[in-house]
Scaffold this motif. Structure first.
Motif, mmCIF file in Angstrom:
data_model
loop_
_atom_site.group_PDB
_atom_site.id
_atom_site.type_symbol
_atom_site.label_atom_id
_atom_site.label_comp_id
_atom_site.label_asym_id
_atom_site.label_seq_id
_atom_site.Cartn_x
_atom_site.Cartn_y
_atom_site.Cartn_z
ATOM 1 N N UNK A 25 61.725 50.255 -69.128
ATOM 2 C CA UNK A 25 61.289 51.337 -70.016
ATOM 3 C C UNK A 25 61.055 52.625 -69.245
ATOM 4 N N UNK A 26 60.480 52.518 -68.039
ATOM 5 C CA UNK A 26 60.159 53.707 -67.234
ATOM 6 C C UNK A 26 61.421 54.443 -66.802
ATOM 7 N N UNK A 39 54.546 51.467 -65.676
ATOM 8 C CA UNK A 39 55.272 50.864 -64.553
ATOM 9 C C UNK A 39 54.306 50.119 -63.646
ATOM 10 N N UNK A 40 53.197 50.772 -63.291
ATOM 11 C CA UNK A 40 52.179 50.134 -62.446
ATOM 12 C C UNK A 40 51.537 48.976 -63.197
ATOM 13 N N UNK A 41 51.307 49.171 -64.491
ATOM 14 C CA UNK A 41 50.720 48.121 -65.316
ATOM 15 C C UNK A 41 51.531 46.837 -65.304
ATOM 16 N N UNK A 88 59.333 43.509 -65.705
ATOM 17 C CA UNK A 88 60.695 43.772 -66.183
ATOM 18 C C UNK A 88 60.691 44.840 -67.278
ATOM 19 N N UNK A 89 59.787 44.698 -68.241
ATOM 20 C CA UNK A 89 59.696 45.662 -69.331
ATOM 21 C C UNK A 89 59.250 47.032 -68.860
ATOM 22 N N UNK A 90 58.279 47.056 -67.933
ATOM 23 C CA UNK A 90 57.776 48.332 -67.423
ATOM 24 C C UNK A 90 58.825 49.103 -66.651
#
Length: 464
Positions: free
Chosen positions: A162-163, A301-303, A157-159
């Protein structure tokens, strides 16, 4: 008459779900900021050691709030606690969204901790108070899904947010979600028992809260080496504070937490296993996104997304695991879940220097399968041995330890990784891989202790 019973049953289910959704959104933000740290460090011009307190401080505050959840359950109605949880979370999230500097951001995070800090114990108390005993496994499974799945969905959700947008939108989205839950949940949550206007043991509360803080600060010193005197000073202070809390509780007529729950050995070992399951869950959820970005050279995002497949697949099976507990008993889901947890940690440890994204997805999927199979069922089994009023205290112990486990787990595994990063041997990438491998070995040890705790718990139950 039948229609009235059905109506009451539906309202009770909606009450549990409302508390569950509020708990979900509160816990979701525990880990959603982990992948945004580099961005916020640049914006606020602070170090990683400072910015990580937006997660560690949040978890710590939740644990401190949960200390008094048993008292709050006696003193206030479920509806009052739900309203305070929703309003506190929304106010804190708005402050975080518009924060002009780091101190204001941290203040907002600490205020928003009211959300998960109040609604998570409320959710479990509602299950044991208004749902039939024969259905505890299913509803504990739903509750366990909320508690366990939310932190693993946080990085994704955060990735994504933020992305494509900005980290501040994380708080905008969760505020909107909390508002919807507040409007839908307030009419269906009511009063389920008479309130007891007992006095609050402030001295015991402050003592135990201080113990949590010194413990978290203490394990944070591991990154500076085991010979660091401050590490041992803080741990000794923690031990003294815990001892003082026990003595105060024995003498005080105002019970913050009834320590009689620990007279049941089965509960003690069950609570320990519950703590360590969440320790591994939150800790590894912190390590893997950082591993993907630093060692694997992937985007944030991948992380975040690499944890998603395992979380979703295992999460969808969570109600089934609860039903399995109801039908087959505790030994099968607990031992099998513990085995899967240990197996995944072993695989992470063996291949820790060269993990591909696909390997992480598979190994993490195995870990999530084990975690979901055992997590909520461990709590259900531990609570089973407690009766009457002690059950609320036992719930408070489990939920407080679960949040403390997240805070301590993140801090310890981050510190282990930091030890290798600070050695300066070879590249930063290789040092991170080696530190991650060491962290995985530590979680394997914790998994073995979980299995041992189950064995001791079942032996204690049999001996009764």
């Amino acid at each position: 008459m039948k229609e009235e019973i059905m109506k009451k049953s539906t309202k009770n289910i909606l009450a549990v779900l409302s508390a569950a959704f509020m708990s979900f959104v509160g816990i979701l933000t525990e880990t959603s900021l982990n992948v945004t740290f580099p961005t916020m460090m640049k914006e606020f011009k602070v170090s990683l050691d400072t910015i990580q307190w937006t997660t560690t401080g949040y978890l710590l505050m939740i644990a401190i709030i949960m200390i008094c959840s048993s008292y709050l359950n006696d003193r206030f109605t479920a509806r009052q606690l739900f309203i305070i949880a929703c309003v506190g979370f929304m106010v804190g999230s708005v402050i975080s969204a518009i924060a002009p500097n780091f101190p204001i951001l941290l203040l907002g995070r600490l205020i928003s901790a009211l959300g998960a800090g109040l609604s998570t114990p409320l959710m479990f108390n509602l299950i044991t108070e208004i749902m039939p005993r024969s259905k505890w496994g299913v509803y504990m499974g739903i509750a366990g899904l909320v508690v366990a799945m939310a932190p693993t969905l946080g990085p994704a959700f955060g990735g994504i947010t933020t992305f494509y947008l900005n980290w501040r939108w994380i708080f905008v989205f969760v505020t909107i979600f909390a508002l919807i839950v507040f409007v839908a949940g307030t009419p269906v949550i009511g009063k389920y028992h008479d309130q007891v206007k007992s006095s609050f043991d402030y001295l015991s509360f402050i003592t135990l809260a201080a113990a949590f803080i010194t413990l978290t600060l203490g394990v944070n010193q591991i990154s500076y080496g085991m010979a660091n005197p401050l590490l041992w000073i803080l741990l000794v202070v923690t031990a003294l504070l815990v001892w003082a809390f026990v003595k105060l509780s024995q003498k005080s007529s105002k019970k913050l937490l009834d320590l009689a729950v620990f007279k049941q050995k089965a509960f003690v070992f069950g609570a320990l296993a519950y703590f360590l399951l969440q320790f591994n869950n939150i800790g590894i959820s912190f390590v893997l996104p950082n591993y993907i970005q630093i060692v694997g050279k992937q985007s944030s995002l991948v992380g975040g997304l690499v944890l998603l497949p395992g979380s979703i697949i295992a999460g969808l099976l969570n109600p089934y695991f609860g039903s399995l507990y109801d039908k087959r008993g505790a030994k099968l889901p607990l031992y099998l879940g513990g085995f899967f947890m240990a197996l995944s940690c072993l695989l992470f440890a063996i291949f820790g220097l060269n993990l591909s994204a696909m390997m992480i997805i598979i190994f993490y999927g195995i870990m999530m399968m084990g975690h979901r199979m055992s997590f909520s069922n461990t709590m259900a089994e531990a609570l089973k041995v407690e009766t009457g009023k002690l059950r609320a205290d036992a719930t408070a112990v489990c939920q407080t330890s679960q949040q403390l486990a997240g805070s301590v787990g993140t801090t310890i595994l981050a510190s282990i990784m930091s030890v290798w990063q600070k050695q300066g041997h070879g590249s930063y990438t290789m040092a991170t891989a080696q530190g991650s491998q060491a962290a995985f070995c530590f979680t394997l040890l914790m998994s073995l202790i979980i299995m041992f705790s189950y064995w001791k718990m079942f032996r204690a139950e049999k001996a009764k």
